[in-house]
Write a protein that holds these residues in place. Structure first.
Motif, PDB file in Angstrom:
ATOM      1  N   LEU A  64     -16.818 -16.481  65.044  1.00  0.00           N
ATOM      2  CA  LEU A  64     -16.840 -16.861  66.456  1.00  0.00           C
ATOM      3  C   LEU A  64     -16.551 -18.354  66.631  1.00  0.00           C
ATOM      4  N   ASP A  65     -17.129 -19.157  65.759  1.00  0.00           N
ATOM      5  CA  ASP A  65     -16.941 -20.605  65.822  1.00  0.00           C
ATOM      6  C   ASP A  65     -15.444 -20.963  65.781  1.00  0.00           C
ATOM      7  N   TRP A  66     -14.725 -20.416  64.798  1.00  0.00           N
ATOM      8  CA  TRP A  66     -13.303 -20.765  64.646  1.00  0.00           C
ATOM      9  C   TRP A  66     -12.432 -20.067  65.676  1.00  0.00           C
ATOM     10  N   SER A  67     -12.852 -18.881  66.099  1.00  0.00           N
ATOM     11  CA  SER A  67     -12.146 -18.193  67.179  1.00  0.00           C
ATOM     12  C   SER A  67     -12.207 -19.025  68.455  1.00  0.00           C
ATOM     13  N   ALA A  68     -13.403 -19.555  68.764  1.00  0.00           N
ATOM     14  CA  ALA A  68     -13.585 -20.359  69.980  1.00  0.00           C
ATOM     15  C   ALA A  68     -12.839 -21.691  69.871  1.00  0.00           C
ATOM     16  N   LYS A  69     -12.884 -22.303  68.674  1.00  0.00           N
ATOM     17  CA  LYS A  69     -12.164 -23.575  68.514  1.00  0.00           C
ATOM     18  C   LYS A  69     -10.661 -23.380  68.706  1.00  0.00           C
ATOM     19  N   LEU A  70     -10.111 -22.320  68.116  1.00  0.00           N
ATOM     20  CA  LEU A  70      -8.678 -22.070  68.275  1.00  0.00           C
ATOM     21  C   LEU A  70      -8.341 -21.752  69.730  1.00  0.00           C
ATOM     22  N   GLY A  71      -9.197 -20.940  70.373  1.00  0.00           N
ATOM     23  CA  GLY A  71      -8.969 -20.615  71.791  1.00  0.00           C
ATOM     24  C   GLY A  71      -9.024 -21.846  72.667  1.00  0.00           C
ATOM     25  N   ALA A  72      -9.989 -22.741  72.393  1.00  0.00           N
ATOM     26  CA  ALA A  72     -10.113 -23.973  73.181  1.00  0.00           C
ATOM     27  C   ALA A  72      -8.916 -24.884  72.932  1.00  0.00           C
ATOM     28  N   LEU A  73      -8.469 -24.974  71.672  1.00  0.00           N
ATOM     29  CA  LEU A  73      -7.302 -25.793  71.330  1.00  0.00           C
ATOM     30  C   LEU A  73      -6.065 -25.296  72.075  1.00  0.00           C
ATOM     31  N   GLU A  74      -5.866 -23.984  72.061  1.00  0.00           N
ATOM     32  CA  GLU A  74      -4.691 -23.426  72.738  1.00  0.00           C
ATOM     33  C   GLU A  74      -4.772 -23.633  74.252  1.00  0.00           C
ATOM     34  N   VAL A 101      -9.553 -33.424  67.619  1.00  0.00           N
ATOM     35  CA  VAL A 101      -9.701 -32.514  66.477  1.00  0.00           C
ATOM     36  C   VAL A 101      -8.388 -32.480  65.716  1.00  0.00           C
ATOM     37  N   ASP A 102      -8.424 -31.900  64.533  1.00  0.00           N
ATOM     38  CA  ASP A 102      -7.208 -31.742  63.731  1.00  0.00           C
ATOM     39  C   ASP A 102      -6.668 -30.326  63.970  1.00  0.00           C
ATOM     40  N   PRO A 103      -5.582 -30.227  64.745  1.00  0.00           N
ATOM     41  CA  PRO A 103      -5.084 -28.883  65.093  1.00  0.00           C
ATOM     42  C   PRO A 103      -4.697 -28.059  63.864  1.00  0.00           C
ATOM     43  N   ALA A 104      -4.153 -28.718  62.840  1.00  0.00           N
ATOM     44  CA  ALA A 104      -3.730 -27.981  61.642  1.00  0.00           C
ATOM     45  C   ALA A 104      -4.947 -27.387  60.936  1.00  0.00           C
ATOM     46  N   GLU A 105      -6.031 -28.144  60.899  1.00  0.00           N
ATOM     47  CA  GLU A 105      -7.238 -27.627  60.248  1.00  0.00           C
ATOM     48  C   GLU A 105      -7.800 -26.433  61.030  1.00  0.00           C
ATOM     49  N   ILE A 106      -7.828 -26.552  62.366  1.00  0.00           N
ATOM     50  CA  ILE A 106      -8.350 -25.436  63.171  1.00  0.00           C
ATOM     51  C   ILE A 106      -7.511 -24.186  62.946  1.00  0.00           C
ATOM     52  N   ARG A 107      -6.184 -24.356  62.912  1.00  0.00           N
ATOM     53  CA  ARG A 107      -5.319 -23.173  62.726  1.00  0.00           C
ATOM     54  C   ARG A 107      -5.533 -22.559  61.339  1.00  0.00           C
ATOM     55  N   ALA A 108      -5.691 -23.425  60.340  1.00  0.00           N
ATOM     56  CA  ALA A 108      -5.877 -22.922  58.970  1.00  0.00           C
ATOM     57  C   ALA A 108      -7.222 -22.191  58.834  1.00  0.00           C
ATOM     58  N   ARG A 109      -8.297 -22.818  59.318  1.00  0.00           N
ATOM     59  CA  ARG A 109      -9.622 -22.205  59.193  1.00  0.00           C
ATOM     60  C   ARG A 109      -9.729 -20.938  60.031  1.00  0.00           C
ATOM     61  N   ALA A 110      -9.123 -20.953  61.225  1.00  0.00           N
ATOM     62  CA  ALA A 110      -9.129 -19.754  62.063  1.00  0.00           C
ATOM     63  C   ALA A 110      -8.351 -18.629  61.373  1.00  0.00           C
ATOM     64  N   GLY A 111      -7.286 -18.986  60.678  1.00  0.00           N
ATOM     65  CA  GLY A 111      -6.510 -17.988  59.940  1.00  0.00           C
ATOM     66  C   GLY A 111      -7.340 -17.331  58.848  1.00  0.00           C
ATOM     67  N   GLU A 112      -8.154 -18.136  58.147  1.00  0.00           N
ATOM     68  CA  GLU A 112      -9.035 -17.584  57.099  1.00  0.00           C
ATOM     69  C   GLU A 112     -10.059 -16.627  57.709  1.00  0.00           C
ATOM     70  N   GLN A 113     -10.629 -17.033  58.842  1.00  0.00           N
ATOM     71  CA  GLN A 113     -11.630 -16.181  59.494  1.00  0.00           C
ATOM     72  C   GLN A 113     -10.995 -14.913  60.056  1.00  0.00           C
ATOM     73  N   ALA A 114      -9.762 -15.022  60.528  1.00  0.00           N
ATOM     74  CA  ALA A 114      -9.061 -13.827  61.023  1.00  0.00           C
ATOM     75  C   ALA A 114      -8.867 -12.824  59.891  1.00  0.00           C
ATOM     76  N   ALA A 115      -8.513 -13.330  58.696  1.00  0.00           N
ATOM     77  CA  ALA A 115      -8.318 -12.436  57.547  1.00  0.00           C
ATOM     78  C   ALA A 115      -9.640 -11.746  57.199  1.00  0.00           C
ATOM     79  N   ARG A 116     -10.743 -12.501  57.253  1.00  0.00           N
ATOM     80  CA  ARG A 116     -12.063 -11.924  56.955  1.00  0.00           C
ATOM     81  C   ARG A 116     -12.431 -10.861  57.996  1.00  0.00           C
ATOM     82  N   LEU A 117     -12.143 -11.166  59.255  1.00  0.00           N
ATOM     83  CA  LEU A 117     -12.445 -10.222  60.342  1.00  0.00           C
ATOM     84  C   LEU A 117     -11.607  -8.952  60.193  1.00  0.00           C
ATOM     85  N   HIS A 118     -10.313  -9.113  59.952  1.00  0.00           N
ATOM     86  CA  HIS A 118      -9.430  -7.941  59.860  1.00  0.00           C
ATOM     87  C   HIS A 118      -9.816  -7.061  58.679  1.00  0.00           C
TER      88      HIS A 118
END
Ligand SMILES: [Zn+2]
Length: 341
Positions: A54-64, A321-338
């Motif tokens: 949820l943390d990284w999902s929200a950060k990516l959503g807020a960034l976008e 924030v570092d957009p590249a880091e948010i995208r990378a960490r959110a990508g890892e969490q997406a893989a875990r979720l899927h």
């Protein structure tokens, strides 16, 4: 304000938890109804969420959102296996990016009365701690009358409104009679696709044209309501200029006399929900930022965003924030979720 700037845009209905859903594995059964979409997609996804996802999902959503000139999000959250503390995770993620958020937990009896009680408690805890929020309710058709009353009472106690899906699909046809005595002007009534014209519910209707088309629930025709109307994305990003354009073209498909000014007034209604966003500043790649131009200019992008008088985006890049880091960490969490689906 110059011709290429606007206040910060407001997304009046979002689900930041859904940011990691993109690319999720196909459901076991292809849904053919609105209820099927809930059961096969969203209710499997929300059950699999934990607070780290949820943390990284929200950060990516807020960034976008920030990258699209949206400085305020009215969020509606559900994570039945990670309820406690979830609204604070969302609020802190948005604060880090710099975007304003009005958080709420969507109470439901889908997981029994204990689940509903814990959802109410999370709203109560967050609001009692001084969080900016509302009381969330999933929808009348997944709640008992006791739960609907408890949510309405809790909202009154905190001096906020209730944020609830209403008549999105035909399954929620009973909502009007069950909510009429409870709803007040500070409620957010999401979708309203299947509401009668003279439904008598008080509150702001939030229109989500992209989501409604995606779910084939029909056209809400929001211009028919006496209520104020605002625009949301229902979790599909927070590009509010795109949502305005979709609101316009969906209305136009129904009525060739429909004016961009009306769709723009729906976008502006967001400022009555989060007035602080009106003092935020967005500079865009296009001028003038006027409804009749923007309805026919699909490629406008935010360049600079100031929130609360401080820079949050410069030359299209987030500053806090570092957009590249948010995208990378959110990508890892997406893989875990899927993998859990
Ligand atoms: Zn929604």
């Amino acid at each position: 304000m110059t011709a290429d700037t606007t206040p910060g845009l407001v997304c009046a209905h979002h689900h930041l938890y859904s940011t990691l859903a993109r690319g999720m594995p196909a459901p076991p059964l292809t849904p053919t109804t609105f209820l099927g979409v809930l059961e096969q997609i969203w209710w499997r996804l929300d059950t699999a969420l934990d607070l780290e996802m949820l943390d990284w999902s929200a950060k990516l959503g807020a960034l976008e959102a920030l990258e699209a000139g949206c400085t305020a999000i009215v969020d509606h959250h559900e994570s039945p296996n990670a309820i406690d503390g979830s609204l604070s995770v969302i609020a802190e993620a948005c604060a880090e990016v710099g975007v304003r958020v009005v958080a709420s937990y969507g109470v439901t009896d889908r997981h029994g009365p204990e689940g509903a009680r814990r959802g109410l408690e999370e709203n109560d805890r967050f609001l009692s701690d001084g969080g900016r929020g509302m009381v969330g309710v999933h929808a009348a058709f997944t709640c008992s009358d006791d739960t609907l009353h408890a949510a309405a009472d809790l909202a009154v106690r905190h001096g906020v409104g209730v944020h609830v899906h209403v008549a999105e699909g035909p399954d929620d046809g009973g909502a009007v009679d069950r909510l009429r005595a409870l709803a007040t002007d500070d409620w957010l009534l999401i979708h309203g696709v299947h509401l009668p014209d003279d439904h008598g519910l008080r509150g702001t209707i939030v229109h989500n044209p992209r989501s409604n088309m995606n779910n084939a629930v029909g056209y809400a025709r929001p211009a028919r309501f006496a209520n104020p109307v605002a625009l949301g994305t229902d979790g599909i990003g927070a590009d509010m200029l795109a949502e305005f354009q979709l609101a316009f073209v969906a209305a136009r498909a129904d009525d060739v006399t429909f004016s961009p000014d009306t769709a723009w007034s729906w976008l502006e209604q967001g400022w009555s929900l989060v007035p602080e966003a009106r003092s935020d500043r967005v500079r865009w790649t296009y001028e003038p930022m006027e409804p009749w131009h923007l309805a026919y200019t699909p490629t406008v992008r935010a360049i600079d965003v100031d929130i609360d008088g401080e820079p949050a985006l410069r030359d299209g890049v987030a500053t806090r924030v570092d957009p590249a880091e948010i995208r990378a960490r959110a990508g890892e969490q997406a893989a875990r979720l899927h993998a859990r689906l």
